[in-house]
Scaffold this motif. Structure first.
Motif, short mmCIF file in Angstrom:
data_model
loop_
_atom_site.label_atom_id
_atom_site.label_comp_id
_atom_site.label_asym_id
_atom_site.label_seq_id
_atom_site.Cartn_x
_atom_site.Cartn_y
_atom_site.Cartn_z
N ASP A 136 0.83 -1.20 0.05
CA ASP A 136 -0.27 0.03 0.11
C ASP A 136 1.00 1.34 -0.14
O ASP A 136 1.78 1.34 0.89
N VAL A 137 0.82 2.20 -0.99
CA VAL A 137 1.38 3.30 -0.89
C VAL A 137 0.57 4.36 -0.59
O VAL A 137 -0.50 4.89 -0.93
N TYR A 138 1.23 5.33 0.36
CA TYR A 138 0.52 6.39 1.08
C TYR A 138 1.40 7.66 0.75
O TYR A 138 2.59 7.52 0.54
N ILE A 139 0.78 8.86 0.57
CA ILE A 139 1.46 9.91 0.55
C ILE A 139 0.77 11.07 1.51
O ILE A 139 -0.25 11.12 1.57
N LYS A 140 1.83 11.45 2.28
CA LYS A 140 1.12 12.30 3.50
C LYS A 140 0.35 11.40 4.12
O LYS A 140 -0.86 12.11 4.73
N HIS A 146 -3.04 0.82 -4.13
CA HIS A 146 -2.48 -0.67 -3.66
C HIS A 146 -1.83 -0.94 -4.94
O HIS A 146 -2.10 -1.36 -5.76
N PHE A 147 -0.27 -1.18 -4.88
CA PHE A 147 0.52 -1.60 -5.71
C PHE A 147 0.85 -2.90 -5.60
O PHE A 147 0.98 -3.90 -4.67
N ARG A 148 1.07 -3.67 -7.00
CA ARG A 148 1.42 -5.13 -7.19
C ARG A 148 2.03 -4.86 -8.44
O ARG A 148 1.82 -4.46 -9.39
N PRO A 198 5.41 7.77 -13.25
CA PRO A 198 6.23 8.29 -12.24
C PRO A 198 5.52 9.22 -11.30
O PRO A 198 4.53 10.11 -12.06
N LEU A 199 5.86 9.51 -10.10
CA LEU A 199 5.26 10.29 -9.14
C LEU A 199 6.19 11.42 -8.68
O LEU A 199 7.16 10.92 -8.20
N VAL A 200 6.02 12.43 -8.81
CA VAL A 200 6.97 13.69 -8.44
C VAL A 200 6.34 14.02 -7.18
O VAL A 200 5.24 14.78 -7.18
N ILE A 201 7.18 14.11 -6.00
CA ILE A 201 6.62 14.42 -4.79
C ILE A 201 7.46 15.70 -4.01
O ILE A 201 8.59 15.60 -4.07
N PRO A 202 6.50 16.80 -3.66
CA PRO A 202 7.32 17.89 -3.19
C PRO A 202 8.18 17.67 -1.83
O PRO A 202 7.81 16.87 -1.12
N SER A 203 8.85 18.57 -1.53
CA SER A 203 9.74 18.53 -0.40
C SER A 203 9.35 18.38 1.14
O SER A 203 9.63 17.98 2.12
N ASP A 204 7.89 19.06 0.71
CA ASP A 204 6.96 18.94 2.19
C ASP A 204 5.96 17.81 2.20
O ASP A 204 4.97 17.78 3.35
N GLU A 205 6.17 16.86 1.50
CA GLU A 205 5.40 15.69 1.59
C GLU A 205 6.04 14.69 1.48
O GLU A 205 7.41 14.56 1.54
N TRP A 206 5.62 13.23 1.90
CA TRP A 206 6.34 11.98 1.97
C TRP A 206 5.67 10.89 1.66
O TRP A 206 4.47 11.01 1.28
N ILE A 207 6.38 10.00 1.35
CA ILE A 207 5.90 8.67 0.59
C ILE A 207 6.11 7.39 1.73
O ILE A 207 7.21 7.47 2.40
N THR A 208 5.10 6.86 2.07
CA THR A 208 5.24 5.63 2.84
C THR A 208 4.70 4.18 1.92
O THR A 208 3.50 4.21 1.58
#
Length: 267
Positions: A136-140, A146-148, A198-208
């Motif tokens: 499972d991929v979370y953003i903030k 749900h990745f496979r 592809p997913l680009v995430i800014p510096s004030d966010e995070w990926i879990t």
């Protein structure tokens, strides 16, 4: 100025190291492997990554430069026949030519053992040895998908020219303070759906990334393998630290990309 040298084990690199050490002794520079102001890597990009990880705890006081002894390196500005010029450059220029963002990777485990934190220059990749990665991929902290698939790569802008590029990610200028997540052979059909881009995430966010219980995960950060037994989740963010480069020859980023991937290599 205090200089540390990190060289690979090839005969050519060791020969260049010996010559460079002799030139340093004849200059106003000194060799200090423990607490340098500048770290010089001699070899290729792999050697540069090793140098970074060796001195990553001193990033607030150290900067880097690279001498390549084989094929053109992306991080290395100097050739093995330019050592005298490098010495002169170090003696006359104490400026920082550029600084690049880094990735912080936080790994949590299901058995409650201490969370591990790691710092990387290029990218972090998670896969399973012989099975499909289900996560499972979370953003903030909000569920995104749900990745496979075969795996996931999370890269810095400088790391965007590495494995990220080979799996379809974009090349990003290091002045852009972001992370990029790229899927590795994701499964997309009527049952399983992912973004597929592809997913680009800014510096004030995070990926879990939260994973299923298993002991066959493979996690790599640059050249390092991260312990994965009992893995629960991995969190990625832009680190507070940055890597600094020195020297007048640190060229423009797009010229480096062109030299590395487009121009025909000439020794």
């Amino acid at each position: 100025m205090k200089i540390a040298i990190v060289a690979n084990d090839s005969i050519e690199s060791q020969t260049v190291k010996e010559k460079f050490e002799s030139l340093i002794k004849e200059s106003a520079l000194t060799i200090d492997q423990m607490h340098p102001e500048v770290v010089i890597s001699i070899g290729g990009d792999g050697t540069f990554l090793s140098a970074f990880h060796q001195y990553k705890d001193q990033l607030d006081s150290v900067c880097f430069a690279g001498v390549h002894t084989g094929h053109l390196g992306f991080y290395t500005d100097w050739r093995d026949y330019q050592l005298e010029e490098l010495i002169e450059d170090l003696q006359n220029d104490d400026s920082r030519a550029a600084n690049y963002p880094l990735i912080e990777v936080e790994v949590s485990y299901s058995d409650g053992k201490e969370t591990g934190k790691f710092l990387g220059l290029n990218e972090c990749i998670i896969k399973r040895n012989d099975r499909t990665l289900v996560a499972d991929v979370y953003i903030k902290d909000e569920l995104f998908e749900h990745f496979r698939g075969d795996g996931l790569s999370v890269a810095t802008p400088t790391g965007s020219t590495g494995y990220n590029k080979s799996v379809g990610g974009a090349v990003i200028h290091p002045r852009v303070n972001v992370l990029q997540m790229t899927e590795i052979a994701s499964i997309n059909n009527r049952v399983f759906r992912t973004l597929g881009s592809p997913l680009v995430i800014p510096s004030d966010e995070w990926i879990t990334v939260q994973v299923e219980p298993a002991d066959d995960y493979f996690i790599s950060l640059d050249q390092l393998n991260i312990p994965q037994a009992g893995l629960k989740e991995i969190r990625y963010r832009i680190a507070d630290e940055r890597i600094q480069f020195t020297g007048s020859r640190h060229t423009l980023f797009w010229q480096r990309v062109k030299d590395a991937f487009i121009e025909e290599y000439k020794d």
